[in-house]
Design a protein around this motif. Sequence first.
Motif, PDB file in Angstrom:
ATOM      1  N   UNK A   1     -34.715 -79.684 -75.650  1.00 56.28           N
ATOM      2  CA  UNK A   1     -34.999 -80.796 -74.771  1.00 56.28           C
ATOM      3  C   UNK A   1     -35.175 -80.260 -73.348  1.00 56.28           C
ATOM      4  N   UNK A   2     -36.224 -80.687 -72.728  1.00 51.50           N
ATOM      5  CA  UNK A   2     -36.482 -80.282 -71.357  1.00 51.50           C
ATOM      6  C   UNK A   2     -36.971 -81.497 -70.582  1.00 51.50           C
ATOM      7  N   UNK A   3     -36.272 -81.804 -69.512  1.00 52.90           N
ATOM      8  CA  UNK A   3     -36.709 -82.890 -68.641  1.00 52.90           C
ATOM      9  C   UNK A   3     -37.945 -82.408 -67.899  1.00 52.90           C
ATOM     10  N   UNK A   4     -39.043 -83.169 -67.936  1.00 50.27           N
ATOM     11  CA  UNK A   4     -40.261 -82.684 -67.276  1.00 50.27           C
ATOM     12  C   UNK A   4     -40.126 -82.656 -65.759  1.00 50.27           C
ATOM     13  N   UNK A   5     -40.944 -81.807 -65.155  1.00 43.80           N
ATOM     14  CA  UNK A   5     -40.990 -81.731 -63.693  1.00 43.80           C
ATOM     15  C   UNK A   5     -41.607 -83.006 -63.140  1.00 43.80           C
ATOM     16  N   UNK A   6     -41.276 -83.310 -61.903  1.00 47.92           N
ATOM     17  CA  UNK A   6     -41.924 -84.423 -61.217  1.00 47.92           C
ATOM     18  C   UNK A   6     -43.386 -84.058 -60.981  1.00 47.92           C
ATOM     19  N   UNK A   7     -44.246 -85.064 -60.982  1.00 44.88           N
ATOM     20  CA  UNK A   7     -45.627 -84.837 -60.583  1.00 44.88           C
ATOM     21  C   UNK A   7     -45.628 -84.427 -59.111  1.00 44.88           C
ATOM     22  N   UNK A   8     -46.648 -83.715 -58.692  1.00 44.34           N
ATOM     23  CA  UNK A   8     -46.717 -83.236 -57.307  1.00 44.34           C
ATOM     24  C   UNK A   8     -46.587 -84.395 -56.322  1.00 44.34           C
ATOM     25  N   UNK A   9     -45.645 -84.243 -55.396  1.00 49.10           N
ATOM     26  CA  UNK A   9     -45.412 -85.256 -54.366  1.00 49.10           C
ATOM     27  C   UNK A   9     -44.544 -86.427 -54.814  1.00 49.10           C
ATOM     28  N   UNK A  10     -44.203 -86.488 -56.081  1.00 46.15           N
ATOM     29  CA  UNK A  10     -43.387 -87.599 -56.596  1.00 46.15           C
ATOM     30  C   UNK A  10     -41.906 -87.238 -56.549  1.00 46.15           C
ATOM     31  N   UNK A  11     -41.054 -88.249 -56.503  1.00 40.76           N
ATOM     32  CA  UNK A  11     -39.603 -88.073 -56.509  1.00 40.76           C
ATOM     33  C   UNK A  11     -38.995 -88.720 -57.757  1.00 40.76           C
ATOM     34  N   UNK A  12     -39.849 -89.051 -58.720  1.00 39.50           N
ATOM     35  CA  UNK A  12     -39.426 -89.706 -59.959  1.00 39.50           C
ATOM     36  C   UNK A  12     -40.124 -89.030 -61.140  1.00 39.50           C
ATOM     37  N   UNK A  13     -39.588 -89.284 -62.335  1.00 40.24           N
ATOM     38  CA  UNK A  13     -40.105 -88.663 -63.548  1.00 40.24           C
ATOM     39  C   UNK A  13     -41.488 -89.200 -63.911  1.00 40.24           C
ATOM     40  N   UNK A  14     -42.311 -88.360 -64.553  1.00 43.51           N
ATOM     41  CA  UNK A  14     -43.588 -88.868 -65.043  1.00 43.51           C
ATOM     42  C   UNK A  14     -43.339 -89.956 -66.101  1.00 43.51           C
ATOM     43  N   UNK A  15     -44.294 -90.849 -66.244  1.00 45.40           N
ATOM     44  CA  UNK A  15     -44.155 -91.986 -67.148  1.00 45.40           C
ATOM     45  C   UNK A  15     -43.778 -91.540 -68.564  1.00 45.40           C
ATOM     46  N   UNK A  16     -42.912 -92.320 -69.196  1.00 47.85           N
ATOM     47  CA  UNK A  16     -42.497 -92.062 -70.573  1.00 47.85           C
ATOM     48  C   UNK A  16     -40.994 -91.996 -70.709  1.00 47.85           C
ATOM     49  N   UNK A  17     -40.553 -91.929 -71.953  1.00 47.02           N
ATOM     50  CA  UNK A  17     -39.135 -91.775 -72.269  1.00 47.02           C
ATOM     51  C   UNK A  17     -38.911 -90.297 -72.561  1.00 47.02           C
ATOM     52  N   UNK A  18     -38.035 -89.668 -71.789  1.00 44.14           N
ATOM     53  CA  UNK A  18     -37.797 -88.229 -71.889  1.00 44.14           C
ATOM     54  C   UNK A  18     -36.384 -87.992 -72.428  1.00 44.14           C
ATOM     55  N   UNK A  19     -36.286 -87.278 -73.532  1.00 48.43           N
ATOM     56  CA  UNK A  19     -34.997 -87.014 -74.175  1.00 48.43           C
ATOM     57  C   UNK A  19     -34.299 -85.857 -73.458  1.00 48.43           C
ATOM     58  N   UNK A  20     -33.003 -86.044 -73.199  1.00 49.31           N
ATOM     59  CA  UNK A  20     -32.208 -85.013 -72.519  1.00 49.31           C
ATOM     60  C   UNK A  20     -30.765 -85.088 -73.004  1.00 49.31           C
ATOM     61  N   UNK A  21     -30.047 -83.994 -72.835  1.00 53.67           N
ATOM     62  CA  UNK A  21     -28.604 -84.038 -73.100  1.00 53.67           C
ATOM     63  C   UNK A  21     -27.868 -84.082 -71.759  1.00 53.67           C
ATOM     64  N   UNK A  22     -26.565 -84.285 -71.824  1.00 53.64           N
ATOM     65  CA  UNK A  22     -25.782 -84.442 -70.595  1.00 53.64           C
ATOM     66  C   UNK A  22     -25.841 -83.219 -69.690  1.00 53.64           C
ATOM     67  N   UNK A  23     -25.867 -82.035 -70.272  1.00 54.32           N
ATOM     68  CA  UNK A  23     -25.922 -80.822 -69.452  1.00 54.32           C
ATOM     69  C   UNK A  23     -27.221 -80.776 -68.646  1.00 54.32           C
ATOM     70  N   UNK A  24     -28.328 -81.159 -69.265  1.00 54.12           N
ATOM     71  CA  UNK A  24     -29.608 -81.189 -68.546  1.00 54.12           C
ATOM     72  C   UNK A  24     -29.587 -82.236 -67.435  1.00 54.12           C
ATOM     73  N   UNK A  25     -29.023 -83.395 -67.732  1.00 51.91           N
ATOM     74  CA  UNK A  25     -28.952 -84.457 -66.728  1.00 51.91           C
ATOM     75  C   UNK A  25     -28.142 -83.983 -65.528  1.00 51.91           C
TER      76      UNK A  25
END
Length: 161
Positions: A1-25
């Motif tokens: 599981x990898x949380x995606x990078x923000x789009x350039x200039x954005x401060x929020x996640x790209x659209x969609x549901x992204x799976x992550x575990x607590x350590x990644x969060x």
Amino acid sequence: MVIPAFDEGAWYLPEGIHVADLAEVEARFVDAAPFAAERAHVFAAFRVWGDLVRTLVPEARMWVDGGFVTHKPWAAPSDVDVTFLVTPAALNALSPAEQAQVEKLLTGDGYKPMSGLVDAYLITRGDVDRTVYWRDWWATVVDERHEPVQGVKKGFLEVRS
């Protein structure tokens, strides 16, 4: 599981549901985020809250959103917003005392769990209307005045431990 990078200039996640575990969060939205000290406090409450939910309903899926899963530069998050999804069978299998415990883990009537550090809602899996409502609400980007930004959608997390 990898949380995606923000789009350039954005401060929020790209659209969609992204799976992550607590350590990644924790790594992404506490350690590597602005206002890390405030976020650590909120995250500690979320971790305890999540442990309580999973003790009662191990199969629960958690959708996490709000300012906590952004890197908005203007303010620290005051809480973590979470919707947890459970099957009707899982809820019905709980004793009355356990059902009362689940209710204490939810936001309602001016009450927020964990001294206000968690803003929590329940969706019964299979309830299409509520699932669509929360999925759409969690995708809404709001600005510094808490106004929705038209035409822009963001992502959120499904946290699995």
